[in-house]
Each structure stands twice: as C-alpha cells, then as structure tokens.
Design an enzyme around this catalytic site. Structure first.
Site, PDB file in Angstrom:
ATOM      1  N   SER A  97       0.760  -1.247  -0.444  1.00 43.51           N
ATOM      2  CA  SER A  97       0.175  -0.086   0.476  1.00 43.51           C
ATOM      3  C   SER A  97       1.205   1.187   0.203  1.00 43.51           C
ATOM      4  CB  SER A  97      -0.742   0.157   1.361  1.00 43.51           C
ATOM      5  OG  SER A  97      -1.546   1.140   1.347  1.00 43.51           O
ATOM      6  N   LYS A 106      -0.700  -1.410  -4.327  1.00 42.57           N
ATOM      7  CA  LYS A 106      -2.316  -0.365  -4.073  1.00 42.57           C
ATOM      8  C   LYS A 106      -1.669   1.224  -3.869  1.00 42.57           C
ATOM      9  CE  LYS A 106      -5.074   0.118   0.345  1.00 42.57           C
ATOM     10  NZ  LYS A 106      -5.636  -1.027   1.485  1.00 42.57           N
ATOM     11  N   LYS A 120      -2.194   5.026  -2.354  1.00 41.57           N
ATOM     12  CA  LYS A 120      -3.633   6.353  -2.202  1.00 41.57           C
ATOM     13  C   LYS A 120      -3.510   7.364  -3.387  1.00 41.57           C
ATOM     14  CE  LYS A 120      -3.488   4.336   1.933  1.00 41.57           C
ATOM     15  NZ  LYS A 120      -4.681   3.801   2.636  1.00 41.57           N
ATOM     16  N   ASP A 133      -7.404   3.661  -3.213  1.00 37.83           N
ATOM     17  CA  ASP A 133      -7.803   3.471  -1.966  1.00 37.83           C
ATOM     18  C   ASP A 133      -7.712   5.022  -1.885  1.00 37.83           C
ATOM     19  OD1 ASP A 133      -8.501   3.720   0.731  1.00 37.83           O
ATOM     20  OD2 ASP A 133      -6.883   2.312   1.613  1.00 37.83           O
ATOM     21  N   GLU A 146     -10.038   1.000  -3.396  1.00 36.06           N
ATOM     22  CA  GLU A 146     -11.447   0.943  -2.001  1.00 36.06           C
ATOM     23  C   GLU A 146     -11.795   2.375  -1.148  1.00 36.06           C
ATOM     24  OE1 GLU A 146      -7.855  -1.250  -0.242  1.00 36.06           O
ATOM     25  OE2 GLU A 146      -8.654   0.008   1.649  1.00 36.06           O
ATOM     26  N   ASP A 202     -13.544  -0.445   3.002  1.00 36.67           N
ATOM     27  CA  ASP A 202     -12.455  -0.707   4.280  1.00 36.67           C
ATOM     28  C   ASP A 202     -13.095  -0.074   5.048  1.00 36.67           C
ATOM     29  OD1 ASP A 202     -10.918  -0.589   6.133  1.00 36.67           O
ATOM     30  OD2 ASP A 202      -9.089   0.284   4.712  1.00 36.67           O
ATOM     31  N   LYS A 255     -10.115  -6.424   7.794  1.00 29.53           N
ATOM     32  CA  LYS A 255      -9.200  -6.173   8.809  1.00 29.53           C
ATOM     33  C   LYS A 255      -9.290  -6.501  10.620  1.00 29.53           C
ATOM     34  CE  LYS A 255      -7.593  -1.837   6.980  1.00 29.53           C
ATOM     35  NZ  LYS A 255      -7.159  -0.256   6.579  1.00 29.53           N
ATOM     36  N   GLY A 303      -4.195  -4.247   5.982  1.00 27.37           N
ATOM     37  CA  GLY A 303      -3.970  -3.705   7.364  1.00 27.37           C
ATOM     38  C   GLY A 303      -4.021  -2.197   7.595  1.00 27.37           C
TER      39      GLY A 303
HETATM   40  O1  OSB Z   1      -6.996   2.208   4.177  1.00 23.11           O
HETATM   41  O2  OSB Z   1      -5.903   0.783   3.680  1.00 23.11           O
HETATM   42  C1  OSB Z   1      -6.236   1.533   4.152  1.00 23.11           C
HETATM   43  C2  OSB Z   1      -3.020   1.766   7.216  1.00 23.11           C
HETATM   44  C3  OSB Z   1      -4.091   2.512   7.830  1.00 23.11           C
HETATM   45  C4  OSB Z   1      -4.604   2.592   7.949  1.00 23.11           C
HETATM   46  C5  OSB Z   1      -5.261   2.424   7.077  1.00 23.11           C
HETATM   47  C6  OSB Z   1      -4.894   1.684   5.860  1.00 23.11           C
HETATM   48  C7  OSB Z   1      -3.540   1.412   5.906  1.00 23.11           C
HETATM   49  C8  OSB Z   1      -3.355   0.404   5.042  1.00 23.11           C
HETATM   50  C9  OSB Z   1      -1.332   0.360   4.980  1.00 23.11           C
HETATM   51  O3  OSB Z   1      -3.510   0.981   3.508  1.00 23.11           O
HETATM   52  C10 OSB Z   1      -1.506  -1.245   4.996  1.00 23.11           C
HETATM   53  C11 OSB Z   1      -0.377  -2.116   5.684  1.00 23.11           C
HETATM   54  O4  OSB Z   1      -0.929  -1.548   6.697  1.00 23.11           O
HETATM   55  O5  OSB Z   1       0.569  -2.207   5.666  1.00 23.11           O
HETATM   56 MG    MG Z   2      -7.465   1.242   2.462  1.00 18.10          MG
END
Ligand code: OSB
Ligand code: MG
Length: 376
Positions: free
Chosen positions: A141, A167, A169, A195, A220, A245, A269, A297
């Site tokens: 991510s 992924k 952001k 995302d 996402e 999510d 999660k 995550g």
């Molecule tokens: O939106 O998926 C998310 C980390 C913290 C809070 C929200 C998100 C994330 C990540 C990180 O995208 C993914 C990871 O833990 O490797």
């Molecule tokens: Mg997310």
C-alpha cells in the site's frame, strides 16, 4: 481441552510507540506517529498470549484512536473477557459483544486470547483458526508521494521484490495521473488498485469513472466511512469493483453492504471488525456469496500482523493482503525474527505454536508509554 482452560493470572494493556520510518500520507491526511495498543496475558501454567488493537493515533481514519483503544481495553473489553465462562476465544468474543464500536480494543483483547489458547494447546494460530495455506500472497500500500517519479520508483522497487499487487493511495487531484503513469510504465498485467480513504463524494463520480479505463482490481473506500447507501449508488455507476474498508465494522455491516450492492470486493481487517471471530464469519459470508476478499493492514507491529497472517491462511481470501513487513514500515519490529516477503511475493505463515512470532519484551518495555495491569 476439557471444559475450559487454566486461569489467567496476568492481564495487562500497554500503549507502545512504534518506530515509523516515514510519514504515511493518505486521503485522510498524514500519519507521522504510530502508537499502538498491546494486550498481554499469562495463564497459571505459564502460557503467554499477545494481541494488538491497531487503531491509529488520530480519529481521521475511523473514530477509534490509540487512546480510546487503550481505555476501551482497560475498562471494558478486558474485564468482560476475563469474566467469560471458559476463556476460550469464541466465549471471550461473545462476552465483549455488549460493547458498541471500540472494535480495535475488542480485537486486541481477542487476539491475545487466541494466541494464549494456541500456546496452551501447543498448536499454531493458523490451525486454531482452521487455516490451510502455509504461504500468503501480499501487496504493498503506497503512501501518496510528492511526485509521479517517486511513485514509479517505489512501484518498480516492490514489483522487483516480487510483491503481487500494488495499491496506490489516491485523493482528488492525485488519482488518474499516478494510475495512468503506473499502467504506462508497468503494463496492463500488474495487479493495481487504489484506496481513497473516504476522500471523495458522489459529486466526484466523473473523476472516479475515469479510473474505469485502467483495469483496476478495485477502488477502495471512495466515499465517507458511514456512506453505505452512497457507495451502492456509486457502485452502480462504475465498472470497477468498489471495495469497502472503513464502512465495514462488523459481520452485519458486510452483509448489508453485499445485500444492497455497496461493494463487490471486501477489505477485512481483524482490528476494524472487532477480532478474529467476526473475521472468520465475514470470510465465510464472502465465500458463500463468491465475493473477492483480502486482508487489509493497519500498519500493525508483528503482534497484530501475526493474527492477520494466520487469518489469511483461510481459503476465502482470494486476493493479496496489505502486509508490508516491518522492514518497510518501521526501524525494527516488536517480534524478532519477524516475517519478510519472499521473491515470489508471499509471506510464510508461521509454524511456531501460539502467536507464531517471539515477542521482544525488552523492546515492548522500552517503547511503553503507559501500562495498566487489569489482573495480576
Ligand atoms: O486504508 O488500508 C488503509 C494503514 C492504516 C490505516 C488505513 C489503511 C492503511 C494501509 C496500510 O493502507 C496497509 C498496511 O498496513 O501495510
Ligand atoms: Mg483502506
């Protein structure tokens, strides 16, 4: 096991600072400090259990914060869990059900009881959860970068290391440009998704529809965390599967979302849905409905990732997990040895009993900001 387990003689909650390597930039803002919550149990036979409630420091992802998670675990989740009749993980989860929200607190407590139970039975977390796979495919991510060049460099690095999926952001103004650049540089076969962390509204439907041209695995959480109906409207207007999510905080939430077509892909999660018991039920529901499922995550330490990894060994998980290892996120981990990503983009699910990774209690102690003993 005959009628329950040895009594828990120590139960404590710790707020611990993790050594984040660089700020994580997303649609909800910049995360530049990472405090997490650990739950630690010991039973009368000397078995140990660790769990993590990985809320973020701030309430810009979901209402839960590190502070609310610590308080929720100390005052409500752990006391209810310790009063559960047989202390088995399912009973512990049921005992905490009266708690509304506070999913990260409940998940941290529940994971510790799962790990304790695995240790007591001399088995792995994977086996206790009913998992099958011994390797789990993972993706990265990627934080919102300053420039497209930086993004392309990071994507090249991770694809070179074998990661199975990328992924990105995104947020308004940082969406089609990096997506088009990644497709241009790495071709149509790379598994790519985005995302938004709730950074768009239904008024942005045109910008989101433009992403349909890039063959993304999913978009996402484009809209607000509580915008369930709006996501159904958006999904009807998009070809790309919407993945939820933030919106999915329980089994009931997932069922509602699938029933009304608010998503066609699920990010699960354990922390966000209140633990591994709810996670397993959600996995079963997604398998029944034929919906693609993957494990997200929360930039957990190895303590939380251990639970995620064991969960991902269930066959219901059809797509790569967000499971960057500590070497990508932190200066070091709270477990040692921790996991790494192999050349084929998979992480090995541990064979060791209990949590599966040895906790570095010296580091936990050194990083502890506050600590409350609930029993002991
Ligand atoms: O939106 O998926 C998310 C980390 C913290 C809070 C929200 C998100 C994330 C990540 C990180 O995208 C993914 C990871 O833990 O490797
Ligand atoms: Mg997310």
């Amino acid at each position: 096991m005959s009628g329950g387990r040895a009594p828990v003689v120590l139960a404590e909650v710790r707020e611990v600072r993790l050594p984040l390597l660089k700020p994580f930039v997303t649609g909800f803002g910049v995360t530049d400090s990472r405090r997490t919550v650990l739950v630690h149990l010991r039973d009368a036979e000397g078995n140990e259990g660790w769990g993590e409630g990985p809320a973020l420091d701030h309430p810009y992802y979901l209402p839960d914060t590190t502070t609310s998670t610590f308080e929720g675990a100390v005052h409500f989740a752990l006391p209810l869990a310790l009063a559960a009749e047989d202390l088995l993980p399912g009973s512990v989860a049921a005992a905490m059900e009266p708690i509304k929200g506070n999913t990260f607190a409940r998940a941290g407590v529940e994971e510790a009881f799962w790990a304790l139970q695995a240790a007591a039975e001399g088995t792995t977390l994977r086996a206790l959860l009913g998992g099958e796979r011994d390797r789990v495919p993972v993706g990265e991510s990627l934080s919102i970068a300053g420039t497209v060049e930086e993004t392309l460099e990071e994507v090249a690095l991770r694809l070179g290391e074998g990661y199975r999926r990328i992924k990105l952001k995104i947020r308004p103004g940082w969406d089609e440009r990096p997506v088009a650049a990644v497709r241009e540089a790495f071709g149509p076969d790379v598994m790519l998704q985005v995302d938004a962390n709730a950074a768009y509204t239904l008024a942005d439907v045109d910008a989101l529809r433009r992403l349909d041209a890039y063959g993304l695995a999913c978009i996402e959480q484009p809209l607000e965390w509580d915008a369930l109906l709006e996501h159904a409207q958006l999904q009807a207007a998009l070809e790309t599967p919407v993945c939820l999510d933030e919106t999915l905080r329980s089994l009931a939430d997932v069922r509602r979302a699938l029933d009304i077509g608010a998503c066609r892909n699920v990010n699960l999660k354990p922390g966000r849905v209140g633990g591994l018991t709810a996670s397993r039920q959600i996995a079963e529901l997604c398998a029944e409905r034929g919906v693609d499922l993957w494990c997200g995550g929360m930039m957990e330490s190895g303590v939380g990732r251990a639970g995620n990894l064991a969960l991902c060994s269930l066959p219901a998980f059809t797509q790569p997990a967000d499971m960057s290892p500590a070497s990508v996120l932190f200066a070091w981990d709270l477990v040692d040895p921790t996991f790494e990503v192999a050349d084929d983009g998979t992480v090995s699910v541990p064979d060791a009993v209990g949590l599966g990774f040895p906790v570095r209690t010296d580091r936990v102690t050194a990083q502890t900001l506050r600590h409350t003993v609930v029993r002991g």
